[in-house]
Motif scaffolding. Structure first.
Motif, PDB file in Angstrom:
ATOM      1  N   ALA A  23       0.826  -1.208   0.000  1.00  0.00           N
ATOM      2  CA  ALA A  23       0.000   0.000   0.000  1.00  0.00           C
ATOM      3  C   ALA A  23       0.858   1.254   0.000  1.00  0.00           C
ATOM      4  N   LEU A  24       1.944   1.231   0.745  1.00  0.00           N
ATOM      5  CA  LEU A  24       2.848   2.382   0.793  1.00  0.00           C
ATOM      6  C   LEU A  24       3.419   2.672  -0.590  1.00  0.00           C
ATOM      7  N   ILE A  25       3.855   1.625  -1.294  1.00  0.00           N
ATOM      8  CA  ILE A  25       4.448   1.804  -2.617  1.00  0.00           C
ATOM      9  C   ILE A  25       3.378   2.127  -3.664  1.00  0.00           C
ATOM     10  N   ALA A  26       2.188   1.545  -3.506  1.00  0.00           N
ATOM     11  CA  ALA A  26       1.115   1.769  -4.478  1.00  0.00           C
ATOM     12  C   ALA A  26       0.338   3.051  -4.204  1.00  0.00           C
ATOM     13  N   ASP A  27       0.726   3.792  -3.160  1.00  0.00           N
ATOM     14  CA  ASP A  27       0.087   5.068  -2.829  1.00  0.00           C
ATOM     15  C   ASP A  27      -1.397   4.891  -2.507  1.00  0.00           C
ATOM     16  N   GLY A  28      -1.683   3.958  -1.602  1.00  0.00           N
ATOM     17  CA  GLY A  28      -3.071   3.704  -1.222  1.00  0.00           C
ATOM     18  C   GLY A  28      -3.250   3.651   0.282  1.00  0.00           C
ATOM     19  N   ALA A  45       8.331   1.184  -9.025  1.00  0.00           N
ATOM     20  CA  ALA A  45       7.218   0.241  -9.152  1.00  0.00           C
ATOM     21  C   ALA A  45       6.405   0.499 -10.418  1.00  0.00           C
ATOM     22  N   LYS A  46       6.314   1.741 -10.843  1.00  0.00           N
ATOM     23  CA  LYS A  46       5.552   2.068 -12.051  1.00  0.00           C
ATOM     24  C   LYS A  46       6.209   1.526 -13.314  1.00  0.00           C
ATOM     25  N   GLN A  47       7.478   1.134 -13.212  1.00  0.00           N
ATOM     26  CA  GLN A  47       8.192   0.580 -14.364  1.00  0.00           C
ATOM     27  C   GLN A  47       8.034  -0.936 -14.477  1.00  0.00           C
ATOM     28  N   ILE A  48       7.402  -1.548 -13.473  1.00  0.00           N
ATOM     29  CA  ILE A  48       7.216  -3.000 -13.504  1.00  0.00           C
ATOM     30  C   ILE A  48       6.347  -3.385 -14.695  1.00  0.00           C
ATOM     31  N   HIS A  49       6.789  -4.389 -15.438  1.00  0.00           N
ATOM     32  CA  HIS A  49       6.106  -4.790 -16.671  1.00  0.00           C
ATOM     33  C   HIS A  49       4.859  -5.618 -16.354  1.00  0.00           C
ATOM     34  N   ILE A  50       3.797  -5.373 -17.110  1.00  0.00           N
ATOM     35  CA  ILE A  50       2.576  -6.173 -16.969  1.00  0.00           C
ATOM     36  C   ILE A  50       2.024  -6.466 -18.356  1.00  0.00           C
ATOM     37  N   GLU A  51       1.864  -7.744 -18.652  1.00  0.00           N
ATOM     38  CA  GLU A  51       1.401  -8.171 -19.968  1.00  0.00           C
ATOM     39  C   GLU A  51      -0.086  -7.880 -20.153  1.00  0.00           C
ATOM     40  N   GLU A  52      -0.500  -7.812 -21.420  1.00  0.00           N
ATOM     41  CA  GLU A  52      -1.905  -7.532 -21.713  1.00  0.00           C
ATOM     42  C   GLU A  52      -2.824  -8.642 -21.221  1.00  0.00           C
ATOM     43  N   ALA A 104      -0.476  -4.785  -7.673  1.00  0.00           N
ATOM     44  CA  ALA A 104       0.242  -5.931  -8.229  1.00  0.00           C
ATOM     45  C   ALA A 104       1.652  -5.531  -8.655  1.00  0.00           C
ATOM     46  N   ARG A 105       1.791  -4.362  -9.231  1.00  0.00           N
ATOM     47  CA  ARG A 105       3.124  -3.869  -9.593  1.00  0.00           C
ATOM     48  C   ARG A 105       3.996  -3.701  -8.348  1.00  0.00           C
ATOM     49  N   ALA A 106       3.412  -3.116  -7.301  1.00  0.00           N
ATOM     50  CA  ALA A 106       4.178  -2.914  -6.072  1.00  0.00           C
ATOM     51  C   ALA A 106       4.574  -4.244  -5.454  1.00  0.00           C
ATOM     52  N   LEU A 107       3.665  -5.216  -5.458  1.00  0.00           N
ATOM     53  CA  LEU A 107       3.959  -6.537  -4.884  1.00  0.00           C
ATOM     54  C   LEU A 107       5.074  -7.225  -5.658  1.00  0.00           C
ATOM     55  N   ALA A 108       5.019  -7.146  -6.987  1.00  0.00           N
ATOM     56  CA  ALA A 108       6.065  -7.765  -7.803  1.00  0.00           C
ATOM     57  C   ALA A 108       7.431  -7.157  -7.478  1.00  0.00           C
ATOM     58  N   ALA A 109       7.474  -5.845  -7.343  1.00  0.00           N
ATOM     59  CA  ALA A 109       8.737  -5.172  -7.026  1.00  0.00           C
ATOM     60  C   ALA A 109       9.243  -5.580  -5.649  1.00  0.00           C
ATOM     61  N   ILE A 110       8.337  -5.693  -4.677  1.00  0.00           N
ATOM     62  CA  ILE A 110       8.722  -6.109  -3.329  1.00  0.00           C
ATOM     63  C   ILE A 110       9.329  -7.510  -3.358  1.00  0.00           C
TER      64      ILE A 110
END
Length: 331
Positions: free
Chosen positions: A49-54, A231-238, A273-279
């Motif tokens: 949540a801290l990384i995802a700004d929530g 975290a915003k640079q984490i890749h996510i497929e379509e 999900a991006r933040a979790l992947a980075a963690i």
């Protein structure tokens, strides 16, 4: 949650450098883990949540360390911190602030309330009436407060950690759905196991002072902003994006649910999900990330049908059925 792996990923250089990211969060884990026994999922979700700004709603019975966990998380961050105890007689001006007449200058001055901080702990949020709860609507979504026609911006990063007791109903006010939707996660904290309770007793016996007085700052404001940018640079497929959309859409067509999740829930799943992947030291989002986050992101945003509620079914159980019914990408 077990760390997700990709057997092919070792053959390629990572697209995002996560070394600093990992080291920073390990310091936070070390600080909080020194004084909180168990509750690993809750600690991990707070970091996400801290990384995802929530914002986060922490729910659990009294004495389960909800407030303690929130305070330790806040203390581990080198940020301004304030705490508000919600009570039935609390007024919106008590938390937002108010304009006071300055006789020397002959004009009104705005005196800011406790929400003007980087990390705000709202203790027992469901003990205040609806008008006080609603005072948080704007600041949670817009990161600003409007008083007497003037907008007052919050300093970034801005995080609200709220606690509530799900058992006690006397003197409490249920949070409206519009406010629940503004929380990225709802974290449910359970009783510790027998071994964990034994460790809690040993830890308490050895403490020389309160944990929040001994915890050291592990992350600065600049560190957090850097982690968020990473975290915003984490890749996510379509196909993962379509997987998220399918899960959220299914909540709107599930007979056991009276109210499904909104598009804000889809965005919450994406960002968390991006933040979790980075963690977890990965530069890509996997289906496991989505499955792990589905309940914390969606459970408080949906409403059970009256029939299912009377049967004792929970929203988490319904969401588990939905997630298992959606085809996993790549399977």
């Amino acid at each position: 949650m077990e760390e997700n792996t990709n057997p092919e990923s070792d053959a390629f250089e990572k697209r995002v450098d996560l070394s600093r990211f990992k080291a920073s969060l390990e310091r936070v884990n070390e600080q909080i883990g020194s004084y909180i026994v168990g509750q690993r999922k809750a600690v991990e979700l707070l970091q996400v949540a801290l990384i995802a700004d929530g914002h986060v709603l922490i729910e659990g019975v009294p004495g389960i360390a909800k407030t303690q966990l929130a305070k330790l998380m806040a203390r581990a961050l080198d940020l301004d911190f304030s705490r508000v105890q919600f009570t039935p007689d609390l007024m919106p001006s008590d938390i937002l602030g108010t304009s006071v007449y300055n006789q020397k200058q002959g004009e009104f001055e705005f005196k800011s309330g406790p929400v003007f901080s980087n990390v705000v702990l709202v203790d027992e949020i469901n003990r205040a009436p609806a008008k006080t709860q609603a005072a948080l609507f704007e600041v949670m979504e817009e990161r600003q407060v409007t008083i007497d026609g003037h907008q007052h911006k919050m300093d970034e990063p801005y995080l609200i950690l709220a606690t509530q007791n799900p058992i006690e109903q006397e003197g409490t006010y249920r949070l409206p759905e519009a406010q629940l939707d503004r929380f990225l996660f709802k974290i449910s904290m359970d009783y510790p196991s027998l071994d964990e309770e034994f460790e809690i007793l040993k830890l308490h016996q050895s403490l020389e002072s309160k944990p929040e007085a001994m915890i050291q700052k592990a992350l600065s404001k600049d560190d957090i902003q850097e982690l968020r940018a990473t975290a915003k640079q984490i890749h996510i497929e379509e196909d993962i994006l379509r997987y998220i959309a399918a899960i959220v859409d299914a909540t709107r067509n599930q007979g056991s649910l009276y109210l499904g999740a909104s598009p804000r829930a889809s965005l919450a799943l994406l960002n968390s999900a991006r933040a979790l992947a980075a963690i977890q030291d990965r530069d890509f989002v996997s289906p496991d990330d989505i499955r792990f986050l589905a309940a914390p992101v969606l459970a408080h945003r949906v409403i059970l049908s009256p029939e299912r509620e009377m049967e004792g079914l929970s929203s988490v159980e319904v969401l588990d059925q939905i997630v298992r019914s959606i085809k996993v990408p790549g399977s």
